[in-house]
Design a protein around this motif. Structure first.
Motif, PDB file in Angstrom:
ATOM      1  N   GLY A  33      38.957  31.143  12.048  1.00  0.00           N
ATOM      2  CA  GLY A  33      37.774  30.371  12.435  1.00  0.00           C
ATOM      3  C   GLY A  33      38.012  29.466  13.632  1.00  0.00           C
ATOM      4  O   GLY A  33      37.114  29.250  14.444  1.00  0.00           O
ATOM      5  N   GLU A  34      39.224  28.934  13.741  1.00  0.00           N
ATOM      6  CA  GLU A  34      39.522  28.061  14.882  1.00  0.00           C
ATOM      7  C   GLU A  34      39.478  28.849  16.189  1.00  0.00           C
ATOM      8  O   GLU A  34      39.033  28.334  17.215  1.00  0.00           O
ATOM      9  N   ASP A  35      39.933  30.106  16.146  1.00  0.00           N
ATOM     10  CA  ASP A  35      39.853  30.962  17.338  1.00  0.00           C
ATOM     11  C   ASP A  35      38.397  31.197  17.721  1.00  0.00           C
ATOM     12  O   ASP A  35      38.042  31.161  18.897  1.00  0.00           O
ATOM     13  N   LEU A  36      37.562  31.433  16.725  1.00  0.00           N
ATOM     14  CA  LEU A  36      36.138  31.642  16.980  1.00  0.00           C
ATOM     15  C   LEU A  36      35.509  30.395  17.576  1.00  0.00           C
ATOM     16  O   LEU A  36      34.752  30.470  18.549  1.00  0.00           O
ATOM     17  N   LYS A  37      35.844  29.241  17.027  1.00  0.00           N
ATOM     18  CA  LYS A  37      35.311  27.978  17.563  1.00  0.00           C
ATOM     19  C   LYS A  37      35.734  27.792  19.021  1.00  0.00           C
ATOM     20  O   LYS A  37      34.943  27.346  19.851  1.00  0.00           O
ATOM     21  N   ALA A  38      36.985  28.126  19.333  1.00  0.00           N
ATOM     22  CA  ALA A  38      37.483  27.982  20.705  1.00  0.00           C
ATOM     23  C   ALA A  38      36.730  28.913  21.651  1.00  0.00           C
ATOM     24  O   ALA A  38      36.375  28.511  22.767  1.00  0.00           O
ATOM     25  N   GLU A  39      36.486  30.136  21.222  1.00  0.00           N
ATOM     26  CA  GLU A  39      35.750  31.083  22.068  1.00  0.00           C
ATOM     27  C   GLU A  39      34.307  30.635  22.265  1.00  0.00           C
ATOM     28  O   GLU A  39      33.751  30.770  23.364  1.00  0.00           O
ATOM     29  N   ILE A  40      33.691  30.089  21.241  1.00  0.00           N
ATOM     30  CA  ILE A  40      32.317  29.575  21.364  1.00  0.00           C
ATOM     31  C   ILE A  40      32.287  28.406  22.346  1.00  0.00           C
ATOM     32  O   ILE A  40      31.394  28.310  23.187  1.00  0.00           O
ATOM     33  N   LYS A  41      33.295  27.530  22.255  1.00  0.00           N
ATOM     34  CA  LYS A  41      33.361  26.387  23.167  1.00  0.00           C
ATOM     35  C   LYS A  41      33.509  26.853  24.615  1.00  0.00           C
ATOM     36  O   LYS A  41      32.862  26.332  25.518  1.00  0.00           O
ATOM     37  N   LYS A  42      34.359  27.872  24.844  1.00  0.00           N
ATOM     38  CA  LYS A  42      34.517  28.434  26.188  1.00  0.00           C
ATOM     39  C   LYS A  42      33.193  29.006  26.690  1.00  0.00           C
ATOM     40  O   LYS A  42      32.817  28.801  27.847  1.00  0.00           O
ATOM     41  N   ALA A  43      32.494  29.748  25.827  1.00  0.00           N
ATOM     42  CA  ALA A  43      31.219  30.357  26.212  1.00  0.00           C
ATOM     43  C   ALA A  43      30.186  29.283  26.550  1.00  0.00           C
ATOM     44  O   ALA A  43      29.412  29.429  27.501  1.00  0.00           O
ATOM     45  N   GLN A  44      30.171  28.191  25.786  1.00  0.00           N
ATOM     46  CA  GLN A  44      29.237  27.098  26.072  1.00  0.00           C
ATOM     47  C   GLN A  44      29.553  26.450  27.410  1.00  0.00           C
ATOM     48  O   GLN A  44      28.633  26.114  28.168  1.00  0.00           O
ATOM     49  N   GLN A  45      30.834  26.273  27.712  1.00  0.00           N
ATOM     50  CA  GLN A  45      31.238  25.691  28.993  1.00  0.00           C
ATOM     51  C   GLN A  45      30.835  26.593  30.152  1.00  0.00           C
ATOM     52  O   GLN A  45      30.281  26.135  31.152  1.00  0.00           O
ATOM     53  N   LEU A  46      31.103  27.901  30.014  1.00  0.00           N
ATOM     54  CA  LEU A  46      30.725  28.846  31.064  1.00  0.00           C
ATOM     55  C   LEU A  46      29.213  28.894  31.238  1.00  0.00           C
ATOM     56  O   LEU A  46      28.707  28.991  32.361  1.00  0.00           O
ATOM     57  N   ALA A  48      27.124  26.431  30.711  1.00  0.00           N
ATOM     58  CA  ALA A  48      26.719  25.208  31.416  1.00  0.00           C
ATOM     59  C   ALA A  48      27.027  25.324  32.902  1.00  0.00           C
ATOM     60  O   ALA A  48      26.215  24.923  33.750  1.00  0.00           O
ATOM     61  N   GLU A  49      28.199  25.867  33.237  1.00  0.00           N
ATOM     62  CA  GLU A  49      28.553  26.050  34.647  1.00  0.00           C
ATOM     63  C   GLU A  49      27.596  27.028  35.323  1.00  0.00           C
ATOM     64  O   GLU A  49      27.168  26.798  36.465  1.00  0.00           O
ATOM     65  N   LEU A  50      27.267  28.117  34.654  1.00  0.00           N
ATOM     66  CA  LEU A  50      26.331  29.095  35.203  1.00  0.00           C
ATOM     67  C   LEU A  50      24.960  28.466  35.420  1.00  0.00           C
ATOM     68  O   LEU A  50      24.319  28.693  36.451  1.00  0.00           O
ATOM     69  N   GLN A  51      24.508  27.659  34.471  1.00  0.00           N
ATOM     70  CA  GLN A  51      23.216  26.986  34.604  1.00  0.00           C
ATOM     71  C   GLN A  51      23.209  26.093  35.842  1.00  0.00           C
ATOM     72  O   GLN A  51      22.232  26.052  36.590  1.00  0.00           O
ATOM     73  N   LEU A  54      22.965  28.312  38.931  1.00  0.00           N
ATOM     74  CA  LEU A  54      21.603  28.847  39.051  1.00  0.00           C
ATOM     75  C   LEU A  54      20.629  27.790  39.566  1.00  0.00           C
ATOM     76  O   LEU A  54      19.735  28.099  40.359  1.00  0.00           O
ATOM     77  N   GLU A  55      20.808  26.542  39.156  1.00  0.00           N
ATOM     78  CA  GLU A  55      19.969  25.451  39.668  1.00  0.00           C
ATOM     79  C   GLU A  55      20.190  25.260  41.165  1.00  0.00           C
ATOM     80  O   GLU A  55      19.234  25.059  41.915  1.00  0.00           O
ATOM     81  N   HIS A  56      21.458  25.352  41.607  1.00  0.00           N
ATOM     82  CA  HIS A  56      21.737  25.230  43.038  1.00  0.00           C
ATOM     83  C   HIS A  56      21.092  26.379  43.823  1.00  0.00           C
ATOM     84  O   HIS A  56      20.551  26.171  44.908  1.00  0.00           O
ATOM     85  N   ILE A  57      21.157  27.575  43.286  1.00  0.00           N
ATOM     86  CA  ILE A  57      20.532  28.730  43.949  1.00  0.00           C
ATOM     87  C   ILE A  57      19.021  28.550  43.996  1.00  0.00           C
ATOM     88  O   ILE A  57      18.382  28.824  45.015  1.00  0.00           O
ATOM     89  N   LYS A  58      18.459  28.075  42.903  1.00  0.00           N
ATOM     90  CA  LYS A  58      17.008  27.891  42.821  1.00  0.00           C
ATOM     91  C   LYS A  58      16.513  26.901  43.869  1.00  0.00           C
ATOM     92  O   LYS A  58      15.445  27.073  44.446  1.00  0.00           O
ATOM     93  N   HIS A  59      17.302  25.877  44.142  1.00  0.00           N
ATOM     94  CA  HIS A  59      16.888  24.850  45.107  1.00  0.00           C
ATOM     95  C   HIS A  59      17.583  25.009  46.461  1.00  0.00           C
ATOM     96  O   HIS A  59      17.606  24.076  47.272  1.00  0.00           O
ATOM     97  N   PHE A  60      18.107  26.170  46.719  1.00  0.00           N
ATOM     98  CA  PHE A  60      18.800  26.434  47.971  1.00  0.00           C
ATOM     99  C   PHE A  60      17.810  26.384  49.131  1.00  0.00           C
ATOM    100  O   PHE A  60      16.718  26.943  49.055  1.00  0.00           O
TER     101      PHE A  60
END
Length: 67
Positions: A33-46, A48-51, A54-60
């Motif tokens: 379960g700890e491995d799963l939590k770590a992967e979920i945390k990584k996905a959430q971080q990525l 947020a970075e992607l969002q 995308l905001e920068h592209i939208k307002h380019f």
């Protein structure tokens, strides 16, 4: 030394029992379960970075010049 693993969660699957029936179903124990939590945390971080990107592209604001 005995290797002990922490149990993160237990989920039991089955169906409604009728009178005089034994309990059918299976019990699953998530051992990594700890491995799963770590992967979920990584996905959430990525995500947020992607969002943010995308905001920068939208307002380019493109700027052009004549060659």
């Amino acid at each position: 030394m005995e290797d002990k693993k922490e149990i993160i969660g237990i989920k039991k699957y089955g169906r409604v029992l009728l009178a005089n029936e034994e309990e059918p179903g299976i019990t699953l124990v998530l051992e990594n379960g700890e491995d799963l939590k770590a992967e979920i945390k990584k996905a959430q971080q990525l995500s947020a970075e992607l969002q943010n990107v995308l905001e920068h592209i939208k307002h380019f604001d493109p700027k052009f010049r004549l060659k």
